[in-house]
Design an enzyme around this catalytic site. Structure first.
Site, PDB file in Angstrom:
ATOM      1  N   HIS A   1      -9.938  52.180 -28.904  1.00  0.00           N
ATOM      2  CA  HIS A   1      -9.816  51.360 -27.695  1.00  0.00           C
ATOM      3  C   HIS A   1     -10.943  51.816 -26.766  1.00  0.00           C
ATOM      4  O   HIS A   1     -10.717  52.497 -25.773  1.00  0.00           O
ATOM      5  CB  HIS A   1      -8.435  51.617 -27.074  1.00  0.00           C
TER       6      HIS A   1
ATOM      7  N   LYS B   1      -0.541  29.500 -38.703  1.00  0.00           N
ATOM      8  CA  LYS B   1      -0.731  28.547 -39.810  1.00  0.00           C
ATOM      9  C   LYS B   1      -1.412  29.212 -41.001  1.00  0.00           C
ATOM     10  O   LYS B   1      -1.771  28.544 -41.972  1.00  0.00           O
ATOM     11  CB  LYS B   1      -1.584  27.366 -39.334  1.00  0.00           C
TER      12      LYS B   1
ATOM     13  N   ARG C   1      -7.806  42.083 -29.240  1.00  0.00           N
ATOM     14  CA  ARG C   1      -6.828  43.139 -29.548  1.00  0.00           C
ATOM     15  C   ARG C   1      -6.032  42.691 -30.763  1.00  0.00           C
ATOM     16  O   ARG C   1      -5.551  41.559 -30.818  1.00  0.00           O
ATOM     17  CB  ARG C   1      -5.889  43.377 -28.366  1.00  0.00           C
TER      18      ARG C   1
ATOM     19  N   ARG D   1      -2.509  45.600 -18.611  1.00  0.00           N
ATOM     20  CA  ARG D   1      -3.703  46.064 -17.914  1.00  0.00           C
ATOM     21  C   ARG D   1      -4.994  45.582 -18.555  1.00  0.00           C
ATOM     22  O   ARG D   1      -5.898  45.112 -17.878  1.00  0.00           O
ATOM     23  CB  ARG D   1      -3.750  47.604 -17.874  1.00  0.00           C
ATOM     24  N   THR D   2      -5.089  45.739 -19.855  1.00  0.00           N
ATOM     25  CA  THR D   2      -6.380  45.464 -20.504  1.00  0.00           C
ATOM     26  C   THR D   2      -6.741  43.986 -20.372  1.00  0.00           C
ATOM     27  O   THR D   2      -7.840  43.633 -19.948  1.00  0.00           O
ATOM     28  CB  THR D   2      -6.322  45.883 -21.988  1.00  0.00           C
TER      29      THR D   2
HETATM   30  C1  NCD Z   1      -2.847  51.575 -24.366  1.00  0.00           C
HETATM   31  C2  NCD Z   1      -3.078  50.806 -25.653  1.00  0.00           C
HETATM   32  O1  NCD Z   1      -2.857  49.592 -25.706  1.00  0.00           O
HETATM   33  O2  NCD Z   1      -3.518  51.450 -26.581  1.00  0.00           O
HETATM   34  N1  NCD Z   1      -2.611  50.754 -23.268  1.00  0.00           N
HETATM   35  C3  NCD Z   1      -3.678  50.303 -22.555  1.00  0.00           C
HETATM   36  O3  NCD Z   1      -4.526  49.574 -23.046  1.00  0.00           O
HETATM   37  N2  NCD Z   1      -3.791  50.724 -21.283  1.00  0.00           N
HETATM   38  C4  NCD Z   1      -1.856  52.659 -24.502  1.00  0.00           C
HETATM   39  C5  NCD Z   1      -0.518  52.352 -25.044  1.00  0.00           C
HETATM   40  O4  NCD Z   1      -0.155  51.207 -25.327  1.00  0.00           O
HETATM   41  O5  NCD Z   1       0.240  53.307 -25.189  1.00  0.00           O
END
Ligand code: NCD
Length: 301
Positions: free
Chosen positions: A127, A78, A99, A48-49
């Site tokens: 997040h 590397k 991320r 999703r993100t």
């Molecule tokens: C979440 C995350 O990555 O922290 N997912 C997301 O971004 N929608 C929640 C999760 O992974 O449980």
């Protein structure tokens, strides 16, 4: 806003500005940022993100550079330091979405980047853009944020989304929060201390049964087994059952950042309170509003 690393850095005025922009951004393509480039560097899995950020950038008319498995497909393999990667990517793009499995990685990136850095999850840290879309979901589905009683359930020790959303809720008045988890998975003290400083009433319980019929929003999270030792529980300690969900207020909402496992069984999806797929869809317009805001500020400078 130069970077977005921690949810608590967002003030009410900016949140409200972003939400009213999001209200007017639809899935229709608008093109104000043609020629701009977003780099998405993901060292941890995402559906999703990453997709919603990339879709948002494309719908704003921009382009995307992406590595969805940066641990393997970037020069990290590397032995390149994150800082060096960020310095270099800064000169190829106009905004960077990161991320990473380590807490503090986005902050390290922001220190050396020459373009805005957006934290899309730093380990069990934060997040903030998920929290923005979660808060937006409360506003859209309930009409207001103020006065909301929220239960956070599940693995609150490792859920960065719950941590960031608690920070944002701390900016509103008349909020009540209950953290529902077993002792091993409790919300960390830094969040509780922040809520105390902001005069937010919070409590803690082991069981959803104690709160489910009173809350306005239930924020369920999965077990973050990738952040646990092998001895940790495999089964969710505060699983929502259909019987429990049916005890909720008719206008209450069930949220989940997704992905889910067994903590919300599919038979709950048809209940009017189930809003987690709507929540995921709001991610697109909230991230369009955020990227538009960040890129427009870059032009104004
Ligand atoms: C979440 C995350 O990555 O922290 N997912 C997301 O971004 N929608 C929640 C999760 O992974 O449980």
């Amino acid at each position: 806003m130069q970077h977005l690393v921690r949810a608590q850095e967002l003030d009410r005025e900016t949140i409200e500005l972003l939400f009213s922009a999001a209200d007017h951004l639809s899935h229709e393509t608008t093109m104000p940022h043609a020629g701009k480039i977003l780099a998405s560097l993901f060292y941890e899995p995402s559906t999703r993100t990453r997709f919603s950020f990339e879709s948002a950038m494309m719908r704003l008319g921009g382009n995307v550079l992406t590595t969805e498995n940066a641990e393997v497909f970037s020069s990290a393999v590397k032995g390149e330091a994150l800082e060096d990667t960020i310095r270099v990517v800064s000169s190829y793009a106009d905004v960077l979405v990161l991320r990473h499995p380590q807490i503090g990685a986005a902050e390290r990136a922001a220190r050396v980047a020459t373009i805005p850095v957006i934290n899309a999850g730093d380990g069990a840290g934060q997040h903030p853009t998920q929290a923005l879309l979660d808060l937006y979901t409360i506003q859209r589905e309930r009409g207001t944020i103020e006065g909301t009683y929220v239960a956070f359930a599940g693995d609150l020790k490792h859920a960065r989304t719950a941590r960031s959303l608690a920070y944002l809720l701390g900016k509103y008045s008349d909020i009540r929060i209950t953290f529902v988890s077993t002792p091993a998975l409790r919300m960390e003290n830094d969040i509780k201390e922040y809520l105390d400083r902001h005069a937010i009433k919070w409590s803690e319980t082991d069981s959803l049964e104690n709160v489910v019929e009173h809350v306005d929003a239930l924020y369920q999270t999965r077990l973050q087994t990738e952040r646990m030792q092998a001895t940790s529980p495999a089964r969710h300690p505060s699983r929502l059952t259909r019987e429990l969900a049916e005890r909720m207020r008719p206008n209450a909402i069930i949220m989940h950042p997704l992905p889910r496992r067994d903590e919300i069984p599919p038979e709950i999806d048809a209940l009017p309170q189930a809003k987690y797929f709507a929540q995921a869809s709001y991610g697109l317009q909230v991230r369009m509003a955020l990227l538009d805001h960040v890129l427009t500020q870059q032009i104004d400078k």
